[in-house]
Design a protein around this motif. Structure first.
Motif, PDB file in Angstrom:
ATOM      1  N   LYS A 145      35.641  32.498  34.555  1.00  0.00           N
ATOM      2  CA  LYS A 145      35.939  33.059  35.875  1.00  0.00           C
ATOM      3  C   LYS A 145      37.006  34.124  35.680  1.00  0.00           C
ATOM      4  O   LYS A 145      38.132  33.840  35.284  1.00  0.00           O
ATOM      5  CB  LYS A 145      36.400  31.969  36.838  1.00  0.00           C
ATOM      6  N   TYR A 146      36.639  35.355  35.981  1.00  0.00           N
ATOM      7  CA  TYR A 146      37.469  36.510  35.673  1.00  0.00           C
ATOM      8  C   TYR A 146      38.007  37.120  36.960  1.00  0.00           C
ATOM      9  O   TYR A 146      37.247  37.483  37.853  1.00  0.00           O
ATOM     10  CB  TYR A 146      36.611  37.521  34.910  1.00  0.00           C
ATOM     11  N   GLY A 147      39.346  37.192  37.053  1.00  0.00           N
ATOM     12  CA  GLY A 147      39.960  37.776  38.238  1.00  0.00           C
ATOM     13  C   GLY A 147      41.440  37.980  38.012  1.00  0.00           C
ATOM     14  O   GLY A 147      41.943  37.887  36.890  1.00  0.00           O
ATOM     15  N   MET A 169      42.042  41.689  35.651  1.00  0.00           N
ATOM     16  CA  MET A 169      40.950  42.554  36.077  1.00  0.00           C
ATOM     17  C   MET A 169      41.454  43.939  36.481  1.00  0.00           C
ATOM     18  O   MET A 169      40.695  44.911  36.464  1.00  0.00           O
ATOM     19  CB  MET A 169      40.203  41.900  37.241  1.00  0.00           C
ATOM     20  N   HIS A 195      32.896  36.806  38.299  1.00  0.00           N
ATOM     21  CA  HIS A 195      34.093  37.605  38.572  1.00  0.00           C
ATOM     22  C   HIS A 195      34.418  37.657  40.053  1.00  0.00           C
ATOM     23  O   HIS A 195      33.564  37.470  40.916  1.00  0.00           O
ATOM     24  CB  HIS A 195      33.924  39.034  38.038  1.00  0.00           C
ATOM     25  N   GLY A 196      35.705  37.917  40.308  1.00  0.00           N
ATOM     26  CA  GLY A 196      36.158  38.181  41.660  1.00  0.00           C
ATOM     27  C   GLY A 196      36.357  39.674  41.851  1.00  0.00           C
ATOM     28  O   GLY A 196      35.726  40.487  41.180  1.00  0.00           O
ATOM     29  N   GLY A 197      37.261  40.002  42.726  1.00  0.00           N
ATOM     30  CA  GLY A 197      37.555  41.409  43.032  1.00  0.00           C
ATOM     31  C   GLY A 197      38.379  41.518  44.291  1.00  0.00           C
ATOM     32  O   GLY A 197      38.384  42.550  44.960  1.00  0.00           O
ATOM     33  N   LEU A 224      32.414  44.613  44.954  1.00  0.00           N
ATOM     34  CA  LEU A 224      31.999  43.655  43.928  1.00  0.00           C
ATOM     35  C   LEU A 224      30.856  44.211  43.089  1.00  0.00           C
ATOM     36  O   LEU A 224      30.778  43.957  41.879  1.00  0.00           O
ATOM     37  CB  LEU A 224      31.594  42.328  44.573  1.00  0.00           C
ATOM     38  N   SER A 229      28.440  38.326  40.387  1.00  0.00           N
ATOM     39  CA  SER A 229      29.371  38.553  41.490  1.00  0.00           C
ATOM     40  C   SER A 229      29.108  37.515  42.581  1.00  0.00           C
ATOM     41  O   SER A 229      27.957  37.142  42.832  1.00  0.00           O
ATOM     42  CB  SER A 229      29.247  39.973  42.042  1.00  0.00           C
ATOM     43  N   ALA A 255      35.381  33.166  44.491  1.00  0.00           N
ATOM     44  CA  ALA A 255      34.916  33.264  43.102  1.00  0.00           C
ATOM     45  C   ALA A 255      35.173  31.984  42.313  1.00  0.00           C
ATOM     46  O   ALA A 255      34.392  31.631  41.422  1.00  0.00           O
ATOM     47  CB  ALA A 255      35.571  34.459  42.418  1.00  0.00           C
ATOM     48  N   THR A 308      43.943  33.345  35.297  1.00  0.00           N
ATOM     49  CA  THR A 308      44.794  33.406  36.475  1.00  0.00           C
ATOM     50  C   THR A 308      46.044  34.241  36.185  1.00  0.00           C
ATOM     51  O   THR A 308      46.192  34.824  35.115  1.00  0.00           O
ATOM     52  CB  THR A 308      45.228  31.989  36.897  1.00  0.00           C
TER      53      THR A 308
END
Length: 297
Positions: free
Chosen positions: A29-31, A35, A62-64, A100, A168, A183, A203
């Protein structure tokens, strides 16, 4: 010569972990800041590419959120949150999906540049993420989705054909209306559905603390029993509370290990995956402890 030997020792230390996780699915989980910062972004993508090249099967969710907030601000639209979830009206949903999508394809481009095949999808593709409206204590916060089903067909097709899926967090309800999804929730749902060996949260903090006010209280390994005790203690609050609950649920639902890492640390994925000490916090079943972890939790 000493530096050369040190590099060799590092590779030898990584060998048993490479063997153990070969051919295993890993969700990242990428954020957060990792990012936004270009150097950190490059390091994370290099780490994911290396995981793929040494035989693992990584999936990025991923988030955004920071970029969505930035774009809404440019358009004069205020961002509102309820218990950490973005209130999503029609305009916010449109901007979120646009941002996203852009983030998604940028990540694909970065992975491909390293010689690793990648495909970016949203949860709408292949009906991967099926949702219903999410309520917060009975309050309607708009087009925010609660995942009720994950269809893994498309994800597995991509993995089986040697691609890294990059997902996404946008889903569809039964009426094919688009919903924004947290996310973290999406990553947990995907990891559980595909039976991931590892789920990693990048995180903006070092991990889970026994006492949030004491940096030396970072917990390296949390078994489920200890995690339950920590959640009941009241020491965990803010954004870490739902994240830790997600981690516990993922482990209980079959994910072997869940890691909370500081994405601001260069190459945090490699340090956690391939070294004896590791970094951050790992949440695991007692029976899945490595020999070097017994007695540390």
């Amino acid at each position: 010569m000493d530096q050369i030997l040190l590099k060799a020792q590092t590779l030898i230390e990584a060998l048993p972990y490479i063997q153990k996780f070969n051919n295993k699915k890993v969700v990242v989980k990428y954020g957060g800041s990792a990012m936004i910062d270009e150097n950190l972004q490059s390091n994370v993508i290099k780490d994911v590419a290396l995981l793929k090249l040494v035989g693992m099967k990584p999936i990025i969710v991923h988030g955004g959120g920071k970029e969505i907030t930035s774009w809404l601000k440019k358009l004069g639209h205020e961002s509102k949150f309820v218990e950490g979830l973005r209130v999503t009206d029609d305009m916010t949903m449109e901007i979120a999906e646009m941002v996203l999508g852009k983030v998604n394809k940028n990540l694909v481009q970065m992975v491909e540049k390293l010689g690793v095949k990648a495909v970016g999808i949203s949860g709408k593709d292949g009906a991967t993420l099926k949702v219903e409206k999410k309520l917060v204590n009975g309050r309607d916060i708009g087009l925010v989705g609660n995942i009720k089903e994950v269809n893994i067909d498309l994800i597995n097709t991509l993995i089986d054909n040697d691609f890294v899926p990059i997902i996404s967090p946008i889903g569809l309800d039964d009426n094919f209306v688009s919903y924004n999804i947290n996310a973290d929730d999406a990553a947990c749902a995907v990891a559980t559905a595909i039976g991931a060996e590892k789920l990693v949260f990048l995180t903006d903090i070092e991990g889970v603390y026994a006492d949030p006010n004491e940096k030396k209280s970072l917990i390296s390994v949390l078994t489920l029993d200890k995690a339950d005790e920590l959640l009941a203690s009241g020491f965990v609050g803010g954004g870490m509370l739902p994240k830790l609950k997600n981690c516990v649920d993922a482990v209980r639902n079959g994910v072997s290990r869940v890691h909370i890492l500081d994405g601001r640390m260069p190459h945090c994925l490699l340090l956690e995956f391939f070294t004896n000490k590791g970094i951050g916090t790992a949440i695991i079943h007692q029976e899945n402890l490595f020999d070097n972890e017994i007695g540390t939790c």
